[in-house]
Write a protein that holds these residues in place. Structure first.
Motif, PDB file in Angstrom:
ATOM      1  N   VAL A  18       0.523  -1.542   0.005  1.00 23.88           N
ATOM      2  CA  VAL A  18      -0.187   0.064   0.127  1.00 23.88           C
ATOM      3  C   VAL A  18       0.571   1.006  -0.056  1.00 23.88           C
ATOM      4  O   VAL A  18       0.806   2.169  -0.451  1.00 23.88           O
ATOM      5  CB  VAL A  18      -1.318  -0.208   1.390  1.00 23.88           C
ATOM      6  CG1 VAL A  18      -0.160   0.423   2.499  1.00 23.88           C
ATOM      7  CG2 VAL A  18      -2.196   0.715   0.417  1.00 23.88           C
ATOM      8  N   SER A  19       1.728   1.141   0.019  1.00 23.27           N
ATOM      9  CA  SER A  19       3.099   2.266   0.689  1.00 23.27           C
ATOM     10  C   SER A  19       2.947   3.534  -0.829  1.00 23.27           C
ATOM     11  O   SER A  19       3.250   4.685  -0.609  1.00 23.27           O
ATOM     12  CB  SER A  19       4.301   2.094   0.860  1.00 23.27           C
ATOM     13  OG  SER A  19       5.127   2.855   1.226  1.00 23.27           O
ATOM     14  N   PRO A  20       2.927   2.564  -1.847  1.00 23.47           N
ATOM     15  CA  PRO A  20       3.550   3.633  -2.877  1.00 23.47           C
ATOM     16  C   PRO A  20       2.253   4.060  -3.569  1.00 23.47           C
ATOM     17  O   PRO A  20       1.724   5.133  -4.398  1.00 23.47           O
ATOM     18  CB  PRO A  20       3.779   2.760  -4.122  1.00 23.47           C
ATOM     19  CG  PRO A  20       3.663   1.345  -3.714  1.00 23.47           C
ATOM     20  CD  PRO A  20       3.703   1.029  -1.784  1.00 23.47           C
ATOM     21  N   ILE A  21       1.017   3.475  -3.278  1.00 19.94           N
ATOM     22  CA  ILE A  21      -0.346   3.949  -3.914  1.00 19.94           C
ATOM     23  C   ILE A  21      -0.671   4.764  -2.731  1.00 19.94           C
ATOM     24  O   ILE A  21      -0.970   6.351  -3.017  1.00 19.94           O
ATOM     25  CB  ILE A  21      -1.362   3.144  -3.204  1.00 19.94           C
ATOM     26  CG1 ILE A  21      -1.438   1.672  -4.055  1.00 19.94           C
ATOM     27  CG2 ILE A  21      -2.328   3.987  -3.153  1.00 19.94           C
ATOM     28  CD1 ILE A  21      -2.145   0.479  -3.740  1.00 19.94           C
TER      29      ILE A  21
ATOM     30  N   GLU B  98      -0.450  13.734  -5.068  1.00 20.39           N
ATOM     31  CA  GLU B  98      -1.281  13.964  -6.254  1.00 20.39           C
ATOM     32  C   GLU B  98      -2.024  14.985  -5.745  1.00 20.39           C
ATOM     33  O   GLU B  98      -3.122  15.893  -5.442  1.00 20.39           O
ATOM     34  CB  GLU B  98      -2.422  13.091  -6.735  1.00 20.39           C
ATOM     35  CG  GLU B  98      -1.769  11.982  -6.936  1.00 20.39           C
ATOM     36  CD  GLU B  98      -2.191  10.933  -8.111  1.00 20.39           C
ATOM     37  OE1 GLU B  98      -3.867  10.748  -7.720  1.00 20.39           O
ATOM     38  OE2 GLU B  98      -1.733   9.875  -8.935  1.00 20.39           O
ATOM     39  N   HIS B  99      -2.423  15.025  -3.842  1.00 17.76           N
ATOM     40  CA  HIS B  99      -3.700  16.105  -3.395  1.00 17.76           C
ATOM     41  C   HIS B  99      -2.222  16.337  -2.120  1.00 17.76           C
ATOM     42  O   HIS B  99      -3.353  17.040  -1.177  1.00 17.76           O
ATOM     43  CB  HIS B  99      -4.704  14.535  -2.984  1.00 17.76           C
ATOM     44  CG  HIS B  99      -5.924  14.726  -3.497  1.00 17.76           C
ATOM     45  ND1 HIS B  99      -6.303  14.995  -4.574  1.00 17.76           N
ATOM     46  CD2 HIS B  99      -5.281  12.781  -3.978  1.00 17.76           C
ATOM     47  CE1 HIS B  99      -6.738  14.189  -5.387  1.00 17.76           C
ATOM     48  NE2 HIS B  99      -6.155  12.262  -5.780  1.00 17.76           N
ATOM     49  N   ALA B 100      -1.345  17.166  -2.262  1.00 15.86           N
ATOM     50  CA  ALA B 100      -0.694  17.120  -1.244  1.00 15.86           C
ATOM     51  C   ALA B 100      -1.463  18.803  -0.362  1.00 15.86           C
ATOM     52  O   ALA B 100      -1.072  19.028   0.028  1.00 15.86           O
ATOM     53  CB  ALA B 100       0.448  17.431  -1.885  1.00 15.86           C
ATOM     54  N   ASP B 101      -2.665  19.398  -1.965  1.00 12.61           N
ATOM     55  CA  ASP B 101      -2.811  21.027  -1.181  1.00 12.61           C
ATOM     56  C   ASP B 101      -3.852  20.155   0.133  1.00 12.61           C
ATOM     57  O   ASP B 101      -4.301  21.170   0.883  1.00 12.61           O
ATOM     58  CB  ASP B 101      -3.105  21.276  -2.698  1.00 12.61           C
ATOM     59  CG  ASP B 101      -4.213  20.495  -3.163  1.00 12.61           C
ATOM     60  OD1 ASP B 101      -3.873  19.295  -3.122  1.00 12.61           O
ATOM     61  OD2 ASP B 101      -5.273  21.092  -3.746  1.00 12.61           O
ATOM     62  N   LYS B 102      -4.738  19.726  -0.011  1.00  9.66           N
ATOM     63  CA  LYS B 102      -5.826  18.408   0.901  1.00  9.66           C
ATOM     64  C   LYS B 102      -5.169  18.319   1.881  1.00  9.66           C
ATOM     65  O   LYS B 102      -5.436  17.999   2.374  1.00  9.66           O
ATOM     66  CB  LYS B 102      -6.712  18.683   0.013  1.00  9.66           C
ATOM     67  CG  LYS B 102      -6.956  18.982  -0.636  1.00  9.66           C
ATOM     68  CD  LYS B 102      -8.493  18.776  -2.092  1.00  9.66           C
ATOM     69  CE  LYS B 102      -9.124  19.484  -2.747  1.00  9.66           C
ATOM     70  NZ  LYS B 102      -8.084  19.596  -4.441  1.00  9.66           N
ATOM     71  N   LEU B 103      -4.937  17.051   2.013  1.00 13.58           N
ATOM     72  CA  LEU B 103      -4.074  15.921   2.948  1.00 13.58           C
ATOM     73  C   LEU B 103      -2.662  16.016   3.200  1.00 13.58           C
ATOM     74  O   LEU B 103      -2.046  15.593   2.266  1.00 13.58           O
ATOM     75  CB  LEU B 103      -4.572  14.627   1.821  1.00 13.58           C
ATOM     76  CG  LEU B 103      -4.663  13.894   3.196  1.00 13.58           C
ATOM     77  CD1 LEU B 103      -5.758  13.612   4.057  1.00 13.58           C
ATOM     78  CD2 LEU B 103      -4.924  12.464   1.985  1.00 13.58           C
TER      79      LEU B 103
ATOM     80  N   LYS C  62      -5.457   1.950  -4.594  1.00 14.77           N
ATOM     81  CA  LYS C  62      -5.970   3.188  -4.946  1.00 14.77           C
ATOM     82  C   LYS C  62      -7.563   3.927  -4.939  1.00 14.77           C
ATOM     83  O   LYS C  62      -7.746   4.609  -4.237  1.00 14.77           O
ATOM     84  CB  LYS C  62      -4.934   3.161  -6.461  1.00 14.77           C
ATOM     85  CG  LYS C  62      -4.886   5.492  -6.395  1.00 14.77           C
ATOM     86  CD  LYS C  62      -3.481   5.759  -7.070  1.00 14.77           C
ATOM     87  CE  LYS C  62      -3.902   7.417  -7.429  1.00 14.77           C
ATOM     88  NZ  LYS C  62      -3.698   7.680  -8.288  1.00 14.77           N
ATOM     89  N   PRO C  63      -8.425   2.973  -6.688  1.00 16.82           N
ATOM     90  CA  PRO C  63      -9.659   3.725  -6.803  1.00 16.82           C
ATOM     91  C   PRO C  63     -10.599   3.482  -5.054  1.00 16.82           C
ATOM     92  O   PRO C  63     -11.357   4.100  -4.379  1.00 16.82           O
ATOM     93  CB  PRO C  63      -9.883   2.769  -7.512  1.00 16.82           C
ATOM     94  CG  PRO C  63      -8.975   2.365  -7.806  1.00 16.82           C
ATOM     95  CD  PRO C  63      -7.584   2.168  -7.116  1.00 16.82           C
TER      96      PRO C  63
ATOM     97  N   GLU D 271      -9.023   6.141  -2.638  1.00 18.30           N
ATOM     98  CA  GLU D 271      -9.324   7.922  -2.899  1.00 18.30           C
ATOM     99  C   GLU D 271     -10.352   7.383  -2.250  1.00 18.30           C
ATOM    100  O   GLU D 271     -11.469   8.495  -1.939  1.00 18.30           O
ATOM    101  CB  GLU D 271      -8.867   7.950  -4.713  1.00 18.30           C
ATOM    102  CG  GLU D 271      -7.640   8.043  -4.682  1.00 18.30           C
ATOM    103  CD  GLU D 271      -7.498   7.703  -6.430  1.00 18.30           C
ATOM    104  OE1 GLU D 271      -6.263   8.656  -5.905  1.00 18.30           O
ATOM    105  OE2 GLU D 271      -8.265   7.663  -6.840  1.00 18.30           O
ATOM    106  N   ALA D 272     -11.969   6.741  -2.808  1.00 17.42           N
ATOM    107  CA  ALA D 272     -13.726   6.525  -2.417  1.00 17.42           C
ATOM    108  C   ALA D 272     -13.622   6.699  -0.624  1.00 17.42           C
ATOM    109  O   ALA D 272     -14.093   7.726  -0.267  1.00 17.42           O
ATOM    110  CB  ALA D 272     -13.880   5.547  -3.447  1.00 17.42           C
ATOM    111  N   ASP D 273     -12.292   6.169   0.169  1.00 16.93           N
ATOM    112  CA  ASP D 273     -12.034   6.156   1.201  1.00 16.93           C
ATOM    113  C   ASP D 273     -11.934   7.917   1.990  1.00 16.93           C
ATOM    114  O   ASP D 273     -12.260   7.874   3.015  1.00 16.93           O
ATOM    115  CB  ASP D 273     -11.424   4.876   2.504  1.00 16.93           C
ATOM    116  CG  ASP D 273     -11.934   3.790   2.003  1.00 16.93           C
ATOM    117  OD1 ASP D 273     -12.719   3.265   1.605  1.00 16.93           O
ATOM    118  OD2 ASP D 273     -11.430   2.717   1.871  1.00 16.93           O
ATOM    119  N   LEU D 274     -11.195   7.919   1.018  1.00 20.57           N
ATOM    120  CA  LEU D 274     -10.625   9.736   1.238  1.00 20.57           C
ATOM    121  C   LEU D 274     -11.091  10.720   0.907  1.00 20.57           C
ATOM    122  O   LEU D 274     -11.119  11.391   0.602  1.00 20.57           O
ATOM    123  CB  LEU D 274      -9.234   9.740   1.026  1.00 20.57           C
ATOM    124  CG  LEU D 274      -7.889   8.470   2.205  1.00 20.57           C
ATOM    125  CD1 LEU D 274      -6.484   8.435   1.611  1.00 20.57           C
ATOM    126  CD2 LEU D 274      -8.616   8.699   3.712  1.00 20.57           C
TER     127      LEU D 274
END
Length: 107
Positions: free
Chosen positions: A37-40, A47-52, A95-96, A99-102
């Motif tokens: 899961v680490s590379p995911i 991709e989401h560094a601005d939010k998370l 990953k999908p 991303e859905a969880d988050l």
């Protein structure tokens, strides 16, 4: 940008006092699903560094925090907002699904 490591000494500043939502990946070197899961998580972090913010906590090196947050199985991911746990995700997922969880934090 990839997930950065936190320890018991940096956890409060990096996670609990962070203005953004922070996903903490509780992991260990010997855990195969954790390594999967680490590379995911690194991809989501960039991709989401601005939010998370995404950080990693080695449970073997930081047993006090693993105990405090009742980590009984890894990989376990907890999302913190305002110093509180607002969501828990257990187990390696594609990953999908992650991303859905988050979605509430990265959309």
């Amino acid at each position: 940008m990839s997930a950065r490591a936190v320890t018991e000494s940096t956890f409060e500043a990096e996670v609990l006092q962070n203005d953004k939502a922070v996903l903490v990946d509780f992991w260990a070197e010997w855990c195969g699903p954790c390594r999967a899961v680490s590379p995911i998580l690194d991809q989501i972090a960039s991709e989401h560094a601005d939010k998370l913010d995404i950080v990693k906590l080695n449970v073997d090196e930081n047993p006090g925090l693993a105990m405090k947050y009742q980590i009984t199985a890894i990989p376990a991911m907890k999302v913190f907002k305002g110093g509180e746990v607002v969501q828990t995700v257990i187990g390696a997922k594609p990953k999908p699904a992650l991303e859905a969880d988050l979605a509430a934090y990265i959309a």
